[in-house]
Write a protein that holds these residues in place. Structure first.
Motif, PDB file in Angstrom:
ATOM      1  N   TRP A  76      91.149  85.065  41.382  1.00 22.97           N
ATOM      2  CA  TRP A  76      92.216  84.076  41.540  1.00 22.97           C
ATOM      3  C   TRP A  76      93.462  84.735  42.093  1.00 22.97           C
ATOM      4  O   TRP A  76      93.803  85.862  41.742  1.00 22.97           O
ATOM      5  CB  TRP A  76      92.530  83.420  40.192  1.00 22.97           C
ATOM      6  CG  TRP A  76      93.700  82.477  40.241  1.00 22.97           C
ATOM      7  CD1 TRP A  76      93.691  81.164  40.597  1.00 22.97           C
ATOM      8  CD2 TRP A  76      95.063  82.798  39.931  1.00 22.97           C
ATOM      9  NE1 TRP A  76      94.950  80.631  40.535  1.00 22.97           N
ATOM     10  CE2 TRP A  76      95.822  81.613  40.120  1.00 22.97           C
ATOM     11  CE3 TRP A  76      95.716  83.953  39.516  1.00 22.97           C
ATOM     12  CZ2 TRP A  76      97.191  81.562  39.912  1.00 22.97           C
ATOM     13  CZ3 TRP A  76      97.085  83.903  39.309  1.00 22.97           C
ATOM     14  CH2 TRP A  76      97.807  82.725  39.495  1.00 22.97           C
ATOM     15  N   LEU A  77      94.156  84.029  42.995  1.00 26.75           N
ATOM     16  CA  LEU A  77      95.396  84.525  43.581  1.00 26.75           C
ATOM     17  C   LEU A  77      96.483  83.471  43.420  1.00 26.75           C
ATOM     18  O   LEU A  77      96.213  82.271  43.516  1.00 26.75           O
ATOM     19  CB  LEU A  77      95.200  84.840  45.075  1.00 26.75           C
ATOM     20  CG  LEU A  77      94.251  85.997  45.396  1.00 26.75           C
ATOM     21  CD1 LEU A  77      94.021  86.079  46.897  1.00 26.75           C
ATOM     22  CD2 LEU A  77      94.805  87.316  44.861  1.00 26.75           C
ATOM     23  N   PRO A  78      97.715  83.878  43.191  1.00 25.68           N
ATOM     24  CA  PRO A  78      98.805  82.913  43.001  1.00 25.68           C
ATOM     25  C   PRO A  78      99.233  82.277  44.320  1.00 25.68           C
ATOM     26  O   PRO A  78      98.889  82.748  45.405  1.00 25.68           O
ATOM     27  CB  PRO A  78      99.923  83.766  42.399  1.00 25.68           C
ATOM     28  CG  PRO A  78      99.660  85.136  42.944  1.00 25.68           C
ATOM     29  CD  PRO A  78      98.174  85.272  43.020  1.00 25.68           C
ATOM     30  N   ILE A  79     100.002  81.194  44.219  1.00 23.49           N
ATOM     31  CA  ILE A  79     100.540  80.531  45.407  1.00 23.49           C
ATOM     32  C   ILE A  79     101.440  81.505  46.159  1.00 23.49           C
ATOM     33  O   ILE A  79     102.232  82.232  45.565  1.00 23.49           O
ATOM     34  CB  ILE A  79     101.325  79.270  45.002  1.00 23.49           C
ATOM     35  CG1 ILE A  79     100.375  78.221  44.398  1.00 23.49           C
ATOM     36  CG2 ILE A  79     102.072  78.681  46.180  1.00 23.49           C
ATOM     37  CD1 ILE A  79     101.070  76.970  43.907  1.00 23.49           C
ATOM     38  N   GLY A  80     101.293  81.509  47.478  1.00 21.79           N
ATOM     39  CA  GLY A  80     102.054  82.429  48.319  1.00 21.79           C
ATOM     40  C   GLY A  80     101.247  83.636  48.754  1.00 21.79           C
ATOM     41  O   GLY A  80     101.689  84.396  49.627  1.00 21.79           O
ATOM     42  N   SER A  81     100.054  83.834  48.152  1.00 23.74           N
ATOM     43  CA  SER A  81      99.213  84.968  48.516  1.00 23.74           C
ATOM     44  C   SER A  81      98.656  84.788  49.924  1.00 23.74           C
ATOM     45  O   SER A  81      98.529  83.673  50.435  1.00 23.74           O
ATOM     46  CB  SER A  81      98.063  85.115  47.517  1.00 23.74           C
ATOM     47  OG  SER A  81      98.557  85.318  46.212  1.00 23.74           O
ATOM     48  N   LEU A  82      98.298  85.902  50.557  1.00 21.47           N
ATOM     49  CA  LEU A  82      97.732  85.908  51.899  1.00 21.47           C
ATOM     50  C   LEU A  82      96.299  86.399  51.865  1.00 21.47           C
ATOM     51  O   LEU A  82      95.929  87.214  51.011  1.00 21.47           O
ATOM     52  CB  LEU A  82      98.561  86.789  52.839  1.00 21.47           C
ATOM     53  CG  LEU A  82     100.000  86.354  53.117  1.00 21.47           C
ATOM     54  CD1 LEU A  82     100.712  87.399  53.965  1.00 21.47           C
ATOM     55  CD2 LEU A  82     100.025  85.001  53.818  1.00 21.47           C
ATOM     56  N   ARG A  83      95.497  85.897  52.772  1.00 19.66           N
ATOM     57  CA  ARG A  83      94.126  86.367  52.911  1.00 19.66           C
ATOM     58  C   ARG A  83      93.703  86.189  54.365  1.00 19.66           C
ATOM     59  O   ARG A  83      94.373  85.499  55.148  1.00 19.66           O
ATOM     60  CB  ARG A  83      93.175  85.595  51.991  1.00 19.66           C
ATOM     61  CG  ARG A  83      92.879  84.176  52.447  1.00 19.66           C
ATOM     62  CD  ARG A  83      91.818  83.527  51.587  1.00 19.66           C
ATOM     63  NE  ARG A  83      91.425  82.215  52.123  1.00 19.66           N
ATOM     64  CZ  ARG A  83      90.514  81.420  51.567  1.00 19.66           C
ATOM     65  NH1 ARG A  83      89.908  81.789  50.442  1.00 19.66           N
ATOM     66  NH2 ARG A  83      90.211  80.257  52.127  1.00 19.66           N
ATOM     67  N   LEU A  84      92.586  86.797  54.720  1.00 19.68           N
ATOM     68  CA  LEU A  84      92.035  86.700  56.070  1.00 19.68           C
ATOM     69  C   LEU A  84      90.757  85.880  56.009  1.00 19.68           C
ATOM     70  O   LEU A  84      89.846  86.193  55.237  1.00 19.68           O
ATOM     71  CB  LEU A  84      91.741  88.089  56.641  1.00 19.68           C
ATOM     72  CG  LEU A  84      91.612  88.196  58.169  1.00 19.68           C
ATOM     73  CD1 LEU A  84      92.940  87.844  58.830  1.00 19.68           C
ATOM     74  CD2 LEU A  84      91.170  89.594  58.563  1.00 19.68           C
ATOM     75  N   SER A  85      90.679  84.803  56.791  1.00 23.00           N
ATOM     76  CA  SER A  85      89.493  83.947  56.788  1.00 23.00           C
ATOM     77  C   SER A  85      88.349  84.627  57.510  1.00 23.00           C
ATOM     78  O   SER A  85      88.525  85.646  58.192  1.00 23.00           O
ATOM     79  CB  SER A  85      89.801  82.602  57.459  1.00 23.00           C
ATOM     80  OG  SER A  85      89.991  82.777  58.858  1.00 23.00           O
ATOM     81  N   LYS A  86      87.142  84.052  57.382  1.00 23.10           N
ATOM     82  CA  LYS A  86      85.972  84.606  58.058  1.00 23.10           C
ATOM     83  C   LYS A  86      86.132  84.580  59.568  1.00 23.10           C
ATOM     84  O   LYS A  86      85.533  85.394  60.273  1.00 23.10           O
ATOM     85  CB  LYS A  86      84.719  83.815  57.649  1.00 23.10           C
ATOM     86  CG  LYS A  86      84.343  83.939  56.185  1.00 23.10           C
ATOM     87  CD  LYS A  86      83.094  83.131  55.875  1.00 23.10           C
ATOM     88  CE  LYS A  86      82.719  83.254  54.410  1.00 23.10           C
ATOM     89  NZ  LYS A  86      81.499  82.454  54.075  1.00 23.10           N
ATOM     90  N   GLU A  87      86.920  83.624  60.081  1.00 21.47           N
ATOM     91  CA  GLU A  87      87.135  83.528  61.527  1.00 21.47           C
ATOM     92  C   GLU A  87      88.242  84.456  62.007  1.00 21.47           C
ATOM     93  O   GLU A  87      88.529  84.510  63.206  1.00 21.47           O
ATOM     94  CB  GLU A  87      87.486  82.087  61.911  1.00 21.47           C
ATOM     95  CG  GLU A  87      86.367  81.086  61.684  1.00 21.47           C
ATOM     96  CD  GLU A  87      86.220  80.714  60.222  1.00 21.47           C
ATOM     97  OE1 GLU A  87      87.198  80.925  59.463  1.00 21.47           O
ATOM     98  OE2 GLU A  87      85.150  80.209  59.843  1.00 21.47           O
TER      99      GLU A  87
END
Length: 240
Positions: free
Chosen positions: A131-142
């Motif tokens: 779980w990550l809090p609101i405002g977190s960043l991630r990289l999608s599969k695309e």
């Protein structure tokens, strides 16, 4: 097709379907004599014999009977050759739940925890490890950078592309039938000047092979033909 593509195609078919005929199976049609004989036999002839006589699988036999409006005879339905579920009148009725009968776990929520099960169960309000809090960043599969904007537990709603948020901050939301693309092709270069709003039809045109030189378009077409041939040869091998 050029020589290299032809050789690759022949090699792929030889590996994936050795000894298999390249000819597609021909459809076997019912002749009037077949239909007349089928109408005479279907009522009382067991399915294994029908399959052997007409050289067709059982689903083709059932389909033809349905199209011709044929039914099994009462004598056949009462015989041992008929399906038990069709032959018997409401089989297994004594083992079913009766109207008004309640299962043993009525009023309970799941099974009771035993042993050390409670130690490893989720507690009310607990979050999973990823779980990550609101405002977190991630990289999608695309390859798009996304930011978490809500915490509903539904990822497509919670995570929004950062470049889309940047566009909405300076302009309106992306209208239906449109999308944003990166002018330099770099999805990590999230700058307003690098974003372009185009229609999805325009995006499809840009992604087709028509924008390439003729020699490259021919190579792409040959490669796609080879991929289809390999896929067809693989399917033929699985069906053998």
């Amino acid at each position: 097709m050029n020589l290299i593509a032809e050789q690759a195609l022949a090699r792929a078919k030889g590996i994936l379907s050795p000894g298999a005929s390249s000819k597609a199976p021909t459809r076997k049609f019912w002749t009037p004599n077949d239909e007349q004989r089928f109408a005479e036999l279907y009522g009382n002839t067991p399915m294994p014999e029908l399959i052997e006589i007409f050289g067709r699988p059982n689903h083709a036999i059932y389909g033809k009977a349905a199209s011709m409006g044929l039914k099994r005879s009462e004598a056949y339905m009462a015989s041992e050759h008929a399906c038990r579920l069709r032959r018997e009148n409401n089989p297994g009725v004594e083992f079913r739940f009766q109207k008004g009968q309640k299962p043993w776990n009525t009023g309970t929520k799941g099974l009771p925890s035993t042993g050390r099960m409670p130690e490893t169960q989720f507690k009310k309000g607990s979050k999973p490890r990823n779980w990550l809090p609101i405002g977190s960043l991630r990289l999608s599969k695309e390859g798009y950078q996304q930011r978490k904007v809500t915490d509903t537990g539904y990822p497509p709603r919670d995570w929004v592309a950062v470049h889309a948020l940047l566009w909405e901050e300076h302009y309106d939301p992306v209208p239906a039938g449109h999308c944003l693309c990166f002018r330099d092709g770099n999805k990590q270069n999230i700058e307003l000047a690098n974003l372009e709003l185009i229609t999805r039809a325009e995006r499809m045109r840009r992604n087709t092979i028509h924008r390439f030189p003729p020699e490259l378009k021919d190579t792409i077409r040959q490669l796609n033909k080879l991929k289809r041939a390999i896929s067809e040869a693989s399917d033929e091998k699985q069906n053998d």
